[in-house]
Design a protein around this motif. Structure first.
Motif, PDB file in Angstrom:
ATOM      1  N   LYS A   1     -12.269   4.355  -2.949  1.00 24.81           N
ATOM      2  CA  LYS A   1     -12.415   3.189  -2.067  1.00 24.81           C
ATOM      3  C   LYS A   1     -11.070   2.481  -1.830  1.00 24.81           C
ATOM      4  CE  LYS A   1     -15.878   1.520  -4.563  1.00 24.81           C
ATOM      5  NZ  LYS A   1     -16.274   2.680  -5.396  1.00 24.81           N
ATOM      6  N   GLU A   2     -10.262   2.359  -2.896  1.00 23.73           N
ATOM      7  CA  GLU A   2      -8.974   1.685  -2.711  1.00 23.73           C
ATOM      8  C   GLU A   2      -8.026   2.537  -1.865  1.00 23.73           C
ATOM      9  OE1 GLU A   2      -5.341  -0.593  -5.026  1.00 23.73           O
ATOM     10  OE2 GLU A   2      -7.172  -0.092  -6.128  1.00 23.73           O
TER      11      GLU A   2
ATOM     12  N   ASP B   1     -12.094  -5.449  -4.553  1.00 22.00           N
ATOM     13  CA  ASP B   1     -12.859  -4.339  -5.119  1.00 22.00           C
ATOM     14  C   ASP B   1     -13.968  -4.886  -6.009  1.00 22.00           C
ATOM     15  OD1 ASP B   1     -13.596  -1.763  -5.619  1.00 22.00           O
ATOM     16  OD2 ASP B   1     -11.950  -1.321  -6.997  1.00 22.00           O
TER      17      ASP B   1
ATOM     18  N   ALA C   1       0.850  -1.189   0.000  1.00 21.22           N
ATOM     19  CA  ALA C   1       0.000   0.000   0.000  1.00 21.22           C
ATOM     20  C   ALA C   1       0.887   1.241   0.000  1.00 21.22           C
ATOM     21  CB  ALA C   1      -0.914  -0.016   1.225  1.00 21.22           C
TER      22      ALA C   1
ATOM     23  N   ALA D   1      -4.520  -6.253  -3.959  1.00 21.70           N
ATOM     24  CA  ALA D   1      -5.817  -5.769  -4.453  1.00 21.70           C
ATOM     25  C   ALA D   1      -6.203  -6.502  -5.722  1.00 21.70           C
ATOM     26  CB  ALA D   1      -5.752  -4.261  -4.716  1.00 21.70           C
TER      27      ALA D   1
ATOM     28  N   PHE E   1      -7.653  -6.812  -0.613  1.00 21.04           N
ATOM     29  CA  PHE E   1      -8.703  -5.858  -0.971  1.00 21.04           C
ATOM     30  C   PHE E   1      -9.478  -6.400  -2.157  1.00 21.04           C
ATOM     31  CE2 PHE E   1      -9.801  -1.847  -3.434  1.00 21.04           C
ATOM     32  CZ  PHE E   1     -10.940  -1.583  -2.691  1.00 21.04           C
TER      33      PHE E   1
ATOM     34  N   ALA F   1      -8.897   1.750   1.568  1.00 26.14           N
ATOM     35  CA  ALA F   1      -8.463   0.393   1.899  1.00 26.14           C
ATOM     36  C   ALA F   1      -6.965   0.370   2.213  1.00 26.14           C
ATOM     37  CB  ALA F   1      -8.785  -0.556   0.749  1.00 26.14           C
ATOM     38  N   GLN F   2      -6.172   1.068   1.390  1.00 33.59           N
ATOM     39  CA  GLN F   2      -4.740   1.141   1.648  1.00 33.59           C
ATOM     40  C   GLN F   2      -4.464   1.862   2.970  1.00 33.59           C
ATOM     41  OE1 GLN F   2      -2.209   2.472  -1.528  1.00 33.59           O
ATOM     42  NE2 GLN F   2      -3.403   1.456  -3.107  1.00 33.59           N
TER      43      GLN F   2
ATOM     44  N   ASN G   1      -9.604  -6.486  -8.650  1.00 31.85           N
ATOM     45  CA  ASN G   1     -10.905  -5.987  -9.090  1.00 31.85           C
ATOM     46  C   ASN G   1     -11.732  -7.172  -9.565  1.00 31.85           C
ATOM     47  OD1 ASN G   1     -13.103  -4.911 -10.602  1.00 31.85           O
ATOM     48  ND2 ASN G   1     -11.985  -2.990 -10.858  1.00 31.85           N
TER      49      ASN G   1
ATOM     50  N   ALA H   1     -15.104  -3.872  -1.225  1.00 29.74           N
ATOM     51  CA  ALA H   1     -15.705  -2.601  -1.655  1.00 29.74           C
ATOM     52  C   ALA H   1     -16.684  -2.857  -2.782  1.00 29.74           C
ATOM     53  CB  ALA H   1     -14.621  -1.621  -2.104  1.00 29.74           C
TER      54      ALA H   1
END
Length: 432
Positions: free
Chosen positions: A164-165, A230, A123, A184, A228, A168-169, A186, A270
């Protein structure tokens, strides 16, 4: 090769090794093994039962079956043991045991994890890096800080482009897992079968084209850190079932593999979709929803924090200036125009607009002339109508401007292509 040479090779091994013949006599043992097991020197030729009366190697002689990954405690040390029969011409002539302290394995795992982080699984943005001083964004940052102190699953809700990311980070870097990896994915960007292999990994030969030696999944790569997920609302029902099992058991099994791998991963998910509606439509599992919706963080859209636009614009410009020689100042008229717009693409759309202005600007100040192209957006702003009319109008305009090229239209709107496709489907006005 004489016995002294062989013994030197054994002593140079990082693993602990001990072997016996079919009469239970010790045929070889290296220095590491004698230290771990507390054995004296010079025991080759003596029966193993003299030192370890209930040695599990006797069972290997009797069954001829290998035992891999057994965990035991010896002299207050936890070790992982592999036991194998020694077979010559189809007959069992002995057994060998190799083992290693768990702490050594953990140290190797940390080195591998560190290499993964250095390869990009990290991150970069802290919560303090999130720009804005409006009450809405301050509240979101404070709640994220609170959530970071726990290890519970977090569900971040917000429209596309709200950051949103970034949150999260920020949660990861404010947590006790900050030194671990941040991974992460998607969920909307990958088809179901590919997403499954990315999340859970696969063993060699699991399917045609599988990488030699197999591949670890994102759960394994995120071990000790944060994963994460997403756009989790786009995940197919079969993958949701597999994800739920991993979250419940904290273990993962690679595609085509038999080994169960324990994982220690915090999940931050997310979505910009209404998961309750997806549940009603039988497109999202309610048990998975309750599992991921332990802590909920709702991010405000840009239209609800218009006072942050100057600070956001200046931050974007600073990033652009760091990449080149341009030095840019912004007149108040630009901010006035920006605050008249609904920003359906949120901060991501603002970034695209600012980057275009800086790219095309003709003086050291961004003013009325530089914001003219933005007037077309204002004409279709939608403050005259509802939010859905605004979105539909902007999509129509973007598709006309790009001659129907959805990839370019998504860039113009400040959203990714999958989000644009979903919005088009929602409005039912656009055809393939």
């Amino acid at each position: 090769m004489n016995n002294t040479h062989i013994q030197a090779i054994l002593d140079a091994s990082h693993d602990e090794i001990i072997a016996i013949d079919r009469h239970f006599n010790i045929t070889l043992v290296n220095k590491n093994a004698t230290e771990i097991l507390g054995l004296p020197n010079g025991i080759v030729g003596e029966k193993i039962t003299k030192y370890i009366p209930q040695s599990d190697m006797l069972r290997i002689l009797a069954t001829g079956k290998k035992e891999i990954g057994d965990i035991a405690t010896v002299l207050n040390r936890q070790i992982v043991i592999n036991r194998l029969p020694i077979v010559v011409d189809g007959a069992i002539v002995g057994a060998v045991s190799t083992f290693k302290e768990i702490t050594d394995i953990q140290k190797m795992e940390m080195r591998i994890r560190k290499q993964s982080i250095e390869s990009g699984l990290e991150a970069k943005y802290r919560l303090d890096d999130i720009v804005g001083d409006s009450p809405a964004i301050r509240e979101a940052r404070e709640m994220a800080e609170t959530f970071a102190r726990t290890d519970a699953t977090v569900l971040i809700l917000g429209e596309s482009g709200t950051g949103k990311e970034l949150f999260a980070q920020g949660i990861h870097l404010s947590s006790s897992r900050a030194t671990g990896p941040f991974v992460a994915v998607n969920c909307a960007a990958l088809p179901g079968n590919l997403l499954e292999s990315e999340l859970f990994g696969y063993d060699e030969g699991a399917f045609t084209g599988a990488r030699k030696g197999g591949k670890p999944g994102l759960f394994e790569l995120a071990h000790g850190g944060t994963l994460f997920l997403d756009e989790i609302g786009e995940m197919s029902l079969p993958i949701q079932a597999l994800l739920l099992r991993v979250l419940q058991e904290k273990k993962v099994r690679r595609i085509g593999g038999e080994r169960v791998i324990p994982v220690d991963v915090r999940i931050v998910a997310a979505t910009n979709r209404e998961l309750e509606q997806l549940i009603a439509d039988k497109l999202f599992r309610p048990d998975l929803y309750y599992r991921i919706n332990v802590l909920t963080l709702e991010l405000p859209p840009l239209r609800e924090r218009l006072q942050d636009i100057p600070a956001l614009t200046e931050a974007i410009i600073r990033e652009i200036e760091d990449r080149g020689d341009k030095r840019v100042n912004v007149e108040d008229i630009v901010y006035q125009r920006f605050r008249q717009y609904d920003w359906p693409g949120n901060v991501r759309e603002l970034r695209n607009v600012v980057e275009r202005m800086v790219l095309l600007f003709r003086s050291d100040r961004l003013g009325e002339a530089d914001v003219k192209f933005f007037s077309k957006k204002l004409e279709r702003n939608g403050r005259l109508g509802g939010r859905q009319d605004t979105e539909r109008t902007m999509i129509e305009y973007a598709l006309r401007q790009t001659q129907g090229n959805r990839g370019e239209a998504a860039k113009l709107l400040g959203m990714d292509r999958t989000t644009l496709w979903r919005k088009i489907k929602k409005h039912e006005k656009f055809q393939e």
